[in-house]
Write an enzyme that holds these catalytic residues in place. Sequence first.
Site, PDB file in Angstrom:
ATOM      1  N   ASP A  33       0.840  -1.198   0.000  1.00 20.29           N
ATOM      2  CA  ASP A  33       0.000   0.000   0.000  1.00 20.29           C
ATOM      3  C   ASP A  33       0.879   1.253   0.000  1.00 20.29           C
ATOM      4  OD1 ASP A  33      -2.778   1.033   0.362  1.00 20.29           O
ATOM      5  OD2 ASP A  33      -1.914   1.910   2.167  1.00 20.29           O
ATOM      6  N   GLU A  88       1.616  -0.646  -5.034  1.00 20.83           N
ATOM      7  CA  GLU A  88       0.553   0.309  -5.319  1.00 20.83           C
ATOM      8  C   GLU A  88       1.259   1.657  -5.326  1.00 20.83           C
ATOM      9  OE1 GLU A  88      -3.193   2.806  -3.839  1.00 20.83           O
ATOM     10  OE2 GLU A  88      -1.509   2.318  -2.581  1.00 20.83           O
TER      11      GLU A  88
HETATM   12  C1  BGC Z   1      -5.604   2.125  -0.463  1.00 20.94           C
HETATM   13  C2  BGC Z   1      -6.748   2.929   0.029  1.00 20.94           C
HETATM   14  C3  BGC Z   1      -6.374   3.537   1.358  1.00 20.94           C
HETATM   15  C4  BGC Z   1      -5.042   4.294   1.276  1.00 20.94           C
HETATM   16  C5  BGC Z   1      -4.475   4.577   2.611  1.00 20.94           C
HETATM   17  C6  BGC Z   1      -4.613   3.234  -0.682  1.00 20.94           C
HETATM   18  O1  BGC Z   1      -3.888   3.303  -1.666  1.00 20.94           O
HETATM   19  O2  BGC Z   1      -5.854   1.414  -1.631  1.00 20.94           O
HETATM   20  O3  BGC Z   1      -7.939   2.211   0.096  1.00 20.94           O
HETATM   21  O4  BGC Z   1      -7.369   4.434   1.750  1.00 20.94           O
HETATM   22  O5  BGC Z   1      -4.090   3.559   0.579  1.00 20.94           O
HETATM   23  O6  BGC Z   1      -3.926   3.434   3.177  1.00 20.94           O
END
Ligand code: BGC
Length: 482
Positions: A187, A246
């Site tokens: 993340d 991500e």
């Molecule tokens: C996740 C989100 C989240 C954020 C903070 C993102 O990229 O996919 O759902 O709110 O990270 O952790």
Amino acid sequence: MAERDWWRDAVIYQVYVRSFADGNGDGIGDLIGARERLPYLKDLGVDAVWLTPFFASPMADFGYDVADYRDVDPIFGQLSDAKALIDEAHGLGLRVIVDVVPNHTSDQHPWFLENKRDRYIFRDEPNDWESIFGGSAWTQVEDGQWYLHLFAKEQPDLNWEHPAVREEFDAILRFWLDLGVDGFRIDVAHGMVKPRDLPDIGHPDQVRMIGTEVVPYFDQDGVHDIHRHWRKILDSYPGERIGVAEAWAPTPERLARYVRPDELHQAFNFHFLSAPWDAAKLKSVITESLATAESVGAPSTWVLSNHDVRRHVTRYGSLDRARAATLLMLALPGSAYLYNGEELGLPEVLDLPEEVKQDPQRLRDPDSGRDGCRVPLPWTRDLGWRDPWLPIPASWDGLSVEAQIGDETSTLELYRRALKIRRTFDGPLEWHDSPEGTLVFRRGDLVCTVNLTDRPIDFGVDGELLISSGPLGAAWWSGKVA
Ligand code: BGC
């Protein structure tokens, strides 16, 4: 499970645990529910499952605020349920990827509660950074200091310069790898490192969740040292365990840096997801994505929907387009991510009553809320949920798995067929010239034609028709793979 390079063309299905399947009937999806549906995913034809955070959390951001990285939140089950799910998935030949959230913890994490300020980013004065969820990115504590939170105030950012933070995450990765997971979706993989002096941005514009802005708190070179180090941990385990970033990088070139040979295996391709339904733009983003991924020897990834964006049926304006986009995506070389419910053709729910909405991102602006893509999946004609945590539209009875399974015209059966066909071809993509508003490419023996115009087009392709996203001859659709 040690088939080499399995991830290079894997189809990975995102289970948003809270909304996927409810095993204990409390209206919130859980690990038991997800485990019970593994055979469904096997039959669908995916290779791996990515589970969104199910760790102990006060749920200020639905699990992306983690209080204990080594335990399962009671609403999702117990650690033994996670283990059972992993083992059962492996028994079915499915791999399991879990989320790791290293940019921030919950404000209920023991470190924050114990006031270990050096592990977070505390300052005497805030700068001008704004939270992705709206408002200042700083919250003041009782003695006057401020802490940084790029997301909700319940999600304090960690200080990755502190060795204890790095050591703790090494241990967390090992904990889950020892339990048998096949990898991690990381993340905010572009966010952990901030410049020491935390410079002002100097303009008030807010940074969007999936944007391409260049800002001092994202995509700093220092994040790559962390990913290199994590790659060594992944590689020290048998079987190929993967890391998926991500990362919202400003350009495909910057994104490719996350998947250099000694870094992570994959990065989500948000440039593809953000492209409009436009042949020239899609062609250019596909070409650029393939070229930049290839420049570092990584596979490109493709994704159309996830738990943070409007479902692609709604984004593109119709189910017909969404079905065509899906066939296009599944015909591309590389790895594809599916978001639970897209195989049912679910649209975004745009009319959720105000009082049931829960996403903290609504603070930024009410229309940016992500609740509408997180509505639980309809399994049966009576929807299959007792008191779901977000109401499921009654009109989804016809979109339920029960209603679609076995109906050759359904979106579910389209996905199942497409995923089967996908396994039968390979090879690099070669574009062919085609009329304006259309796309044609070949991969070995396979030809994929996409008609984005509002008129029928005869592509003049010979060969056996393998699949099409709509009836041939209909007004504007296509997606013929021959
Ligand atoms: C996740 C989100 C989240 C954020 C903070 C993102 O990229 O996919 O759902 O709110 O990270 O952790």
